[in-house]
Motif scaffolding. Sequence first.
Motif, PDB file in Angstrom:
ATOM      1  N   ILE A   1       0.877  -1.180   0.000  1.00 64.62           N
ATOM      2  CA  ILE A   1       0.000   0.000   0.000  1.00 64.62           C
ATOM      3  C   ILE A   1       0.909   1.224   0.000  1.00 64.62           C
ATOM      4  CG2 ILE A   1      -1.662   1.305   1.396  1.00 64.62           C
ATOM      5  CD1 ILE A   1      -2.282  -1.519   2.743  1.00 64.62           C
ATOM      6  N   TYR A   2       0.636   2.164  -0.891  1.00 68.72           N
ATOM      7  CA  TYR A   2       1.410   3.411  -0.892  1.00 68.72           C
ATOM      8  C   TYR A   2       0.590   4.452  -0.148  1.00 68.72           C
ATOM      9  CZ  TYR A   2       4.011   7.432  -2.883  1.00 68.72           C
ATOM     10  OH  TYR A   2       4.746   8.574  -3.061  1.00 68.72           O
ATOM     11  N   SER A   3       0.989   4.712   1.095  1.00 66.61           N
ATOM     12  CA  SER A   3       0.256   5.640   1.939  1.00 66.61           C
ATOM     13  C   SER A   3       1.028   6.949   2.038  1.00 66.61           C
ATOM     14  CB  SER A   3       0.076   5.012   3.334  1.00 66.61           C
ATOM     15  OG  SER A   3      -0.588   5.917   4.182  1.00 66.61           O
TER      16      SER A   3
ATOM     17  N   SER B   1       9.926   2.986   4.960  1.00 63.63           N
ATOM     18  CA  SER B   1       9.731   4.379   5.327  1.00 63.63           C
ATOM     19  C   SER B   1       9.896   5.277   4.097  1.00 63.63           C
ATOM     20  CB  SER B   1      10.784   4.723   6.380  1.00 63.63           C
ATOM     21  OG  SER B   1      10.839   6.097   6.577  1.00 63.63           O
ATOM     22  N   GLY B   2       9.016   6.272   3.958  1.00 67.85           N
ATOM     23  CA  GLY B   2       9.017   7.082   2.728  1.00 67.85           C
ATOM     24  C   GLY B   2       9.504   8.513   2.867  1.00 67.85           C
ATOM     25  N   PHE B   3       9.699   9.002   4.089  1.00 65.84           N
ATOM     26  CA  PHE B   3      10.209  10.371   4.219  1.00 65.84           C
ATOM     27  C   PHE B   3      11.707  10.304   4.540  1.00 65.84           C
ATOM     28  CE2 PHE B   3       5.934  12.522   5.045  1.00 65.84           C
ATOM     29  CZ  PHE B   3       6.027  13.307   3.906  1.00 65.84           C
ATOM     30  N   ASP B   4      12.521  10.705   3.583  1.00 65.47           N
ATOM     31  CA  ASP B   4      13.979  10.567   3.705  1.00 65.47           C
ATOM     32  C   ASP B   4      14.513  11.351   4.911  1.00 65.47           C
ATOM     33  OD1 ASP B   4      12.953   9.903   1.266  1.00 65.47           O
ATOM     34  OD2 ASP B   4      14.531  10.838   0.079  1.00 65.47           O
ATOM     35  N   GLU B   5      13.912  12.521   5.158  1.00 63.49           N
ATOM     36  CA  GLU B   5      14.390  13.382   6.239  1.00 63.49           C
ATOM     37  C   GLU B   5      14.015  12.832   7.622  1.00 63.49           C
ATOM     38  OE1 GLU B   5      12.222  13.739   3.886  1.00 63.49           O
ATOM     39  OE2 GLU B   5      11.085  15.600   4.000  1.00 63.49           O
ATOM     40  N   MET B   6      13.184  11.784   7.652  1.00 62.00           N
ATOM     41  CA  MET B   6      12.750  11.194   8.928  1.00 62.00           C
ATOM     42  C   MET B   6      13.184   9.742   9.019  1.00 62.00           C
ATOM     43  SD  MET B   6       8.965  12.876   9.019  1.00 62.00           S
ATOM     44  CE  MET B   6       8.767  14.436   8.164  1.00 62.00           C
TER      45      MET B   6
ATOM     46  N   GLY C   1      13.012   6.343  -1.245  1.00 63.21           N
ATOM     47  CA  GLY C   1      12.950   7.800  -1.299  1.00 63.21           C
ATOM     48  C   GLY C   1      13.562   8.395  -2.537  1.00 63.21           C
ATOM     49  N   SER C   2      13.206   9.651  -2.756  1.00 62.38           N
ATOM     50  CA  SER C   2      13.679  10.382  -3.929  1.00 62.38           C
ATOM     51  C   SER C   2      15.151  10.758  -3.804  1.00 62.38           C
ATOM     52  CB  SER C   2      12.844  11.650  -4.108  1.00 62.38           C
ATOM     53  OG  SER C   2      13.010  12.514  -2.990  1.00 62.38           O
ATOM     54  N   THR C   3      15.538  11.236  -2.590  1.00 60.07           N
ATOM     55  CA  THR C   3      16.894  11.781  -2.465  1.00 60.07           C
ATOM     56  C   THR C   3      17.957  10.682  -2.455  1.00 60.07           C
ATOM     57  OG1 THR C   3      16.771  11.879  -0.031  1.00 60.07           O
ATOM     58  CG2 THR C   3      16.055  13.834  -1.240  1.00 60.07           C
TER      59      THR C   3
ATOM     60  N   ILE D   1      12.343  20.558  -5.306  1.00 57.96           N
ATOM     61  CA  ILE D   1      13.064  19.279  -5.192  1.00 57.96           C
ATOM     62  C   ILE D   1      13.151  18.469  -6.499  1.00 57.96           C
ATOM     63  CG2 ILE D   1      11.068  18.039  -4.198  1.00 57.96           C
ATOM     64  CD1 ILE D   1      13.260  16.516  -2.479  1.00 57.96           C
ATOM     65  N   TYR D   2      12.058  18.338  -7.235  1.00 55.74           N
ATOM     66  CA  TYR D   2      12.149  17.435  -8.395  1.00 55.74           C
ATOM     67  C   TYR D   2      13.109  17.958  -9.469  1.00 55.74           C
ATOM     68  CZ  TYR D   2       8.336  14.682  -6.338  1.00 55.74           C
ATOM     69  OH  TYR D   2       7.563  13.907  -5.506  1.00 55.74           O
ATOM     70  N   PRO D   3      12.948  19.227  -9.927  1.00 58.24           N
ATOM     71  CA  PRO D   3      13.961  19.693 -10.883  1.00 58.24           C
ATOM     72  C   PRO D   3      15.369  19.727 -10.291  1.00 58.24           C
ATOM     73  CG  PRO D   3      12.298  21.410 -10.475  1.00 58.24           C
ATOM     74  CD  PRO D   3      11.846  20.197  -9.757  1.00 58.24           C
TER      75      PRO D   3
HETATM   76  C1  SI3 Z   1       6.346  13.359  -2.024  1.00 58.60           C
HETATM   77  C2  SI3 Z   1       7.662  12.712  -2.249  1.00 58.60           C
HETATM   78  O1  SI3 Z   1       8.287  12.980  -3.233  1.00 58.60           O
HETATM   79  N1  SI3 Z   1       8.073  11.869  -1.336  1.00 58.60           N
HETATM   80  C3  SI3 Z   1       9.309  11.126  -1.497  1.00 58.60           C
HETATM   81  C4  SI3 Z   1      10.341  11.471  -0.470  1.00 58.60           C
HETATM   82  O2  SI3 Z   1      11.501  10.803  -0.844  1.00 58.60           O
HETATM   83  C5  SI3 Z   1      10.563  12.978  -0.423  1.00 58.60           C
HETATM   84  O3  SI3 Z   1      10.840  13.487  -1.701  1.00 58.60           O
HETATM   85  C6  SI3 Z   1      11.714  13.309   0.497  1.00 58.60           C
HETATM   86  O4  SI3 Z   1      11.482  12.716   1.739  1.00 58.60           O
HETATM   87  C7  SI3 Z   1      11.879  14.824   0.646  1.00 58.60           C
HETATM   88  O5  SI3 Z   1      10.786  15.368   1.324  1.00 58.60           O
HETATM   89  C8  SI3 Z   1       9.009   9.663  -1.465  1.00 58.60           C
HETATM   90  O6  SI3 Z   1       8.281   9.290  -0.335  1.00 58.60           O
HETATM   91  C9  SI3 Z   1       8.194   9.393  -2.719  1.00 58.60           C
HETATM   92  C10 SI3 Z   1       8.480   8.150  -3.331  1.00 58.60           C
HETATM   93  O7  SI3 Z   1       9.151   7.314  -2.815  1.00 58.60           O
HETATM   94  C11 SI3 Z   1       7.844   7.969  -4.634  1.00 58.60           C
HETATM   95  O8  SI3 Z   1       6.687   7.598  -4.679  1.00 58.60           O
HETATM   96  O9  SI3 Z   1       8.486   8.240  -5.633  1.00 58.60           O
END
Ligand code: SI3
Length: 290
Positions: free
Chosen positions: A132-134, A184-189, A203-205, A247-249
Amino acid sequence: MKKLYSALMTAFNEDGSINEAGTREMIRYNIDVNKVDGLYVGGSTGENFLLSPEQKKQVFKIAIDEAKSDVDLIAQVGSLDLNESKFLAKFVTDLGYPKISAVTPFYYKYTFEEIKDYYNEILKGVDNKLLIYSIPALTGVGLSIEQFAELFENPKIIGIKYTNADFYLLERVRNKFPDKLILSGFDEMLLPALALNVDGCIGSTYNLNAPRVRAEMDAFDAGDIDKARELQKVSNDAITALIQNDIYPSLKLVFEEMGVHAGFTKAPMAKPTDEMRADAKKIYQDYFKK
Ligand SMILES: CC(=O)N[C@@H]([C@@H](O)[C@H](O)[C@H](O)CO)[C@@H](O)CC(=O)C(=O)O
C-alpha cells in the motif's frame, strides 16, 4: 538487513516525451554506484501521475529491461482510473516485476469500503504481492490501524510504503504487523523510522544520497547512534537545500552535475531557471561531490 530503495526518476525531453537513455543512466547509476537494494518505479518521484498510460508502460519496460533481476523492483500502478491500475498491475506482473504497489485512491473522497475494493480489484487475477502506498500529505487519505488490518486480510497485500510523519501510528502498525514489510518514505525522517524498526526505506533523495544513507543504516545497525544522527543531519541539510530549490527539478540538476543525464521534469512542473541551476551546482559541491 534493512533495505534501501531509490524512488526512480524519469528523464524527460523538453517536450515531455520520455528520454529513454537518461532514464537508463539513472537506473544504472542506482545499481552500479549507489548499490541500492531496489527501485520503486512509477512513484511520485517518477512524476508518474503526469504520464499517459502509454508512457507509464514505457517506463515500466525500460526499468525492468535495464535492471533485469540485479535489484528488487516495485512497480507503482495506482492511478485515478481503476481499470488502468488493473491493466498496469497485470502488465508489470507479466513483465516480471516481483512486487507492485498502489497509491491510495485520491482526488475524490472515497469511503473505506471503496478504498478496500480498489485494492482487491487491482489484485484480482494478478499473481503478485502489493505494498500500500500511503502518502496522506499528497492524497489526503490517512488510514487507521484498523483499516490497515482490514486491507491485510487480502494475503497478497504484504506491506506499506509509509510516507507519513505520524510516528505514533508507525509504532502501532509495526508492532501489530511484525511480519509485514514496512518501508519508510520520508527521507528526512529515516532515523526515527529506523528506531521504530522499519524494514527499510524508499525515497527520492537516495538517487543522489544512497551511500550516505547506507552508512547511516549501517551505523544504526551497529548501535552507533551518534554517527547515524550526524549522517542524518548532513542528509537533512542537503534535503532542506533541495526542497528550497524545488526538489524534483533540483534532483535532476544535481544528477546532471554528477554527469548523469536526468533530463527535464514534465510540465506543469517547473523548467529550471538560471538561479535554480546555480543553486543546484552549489548543492552538488556542498553535499555530493566526491
Ligand atoms: C512526495 C515525495 O516525493 N516523497 C518522497 C520522499 O523521498 C521525499 O521526496 C523526500 O522525503 C523529501 O521530502 C518519497 O516518499 C516518494 C516516493 O518514494 C515515490 O513515490 O516516488
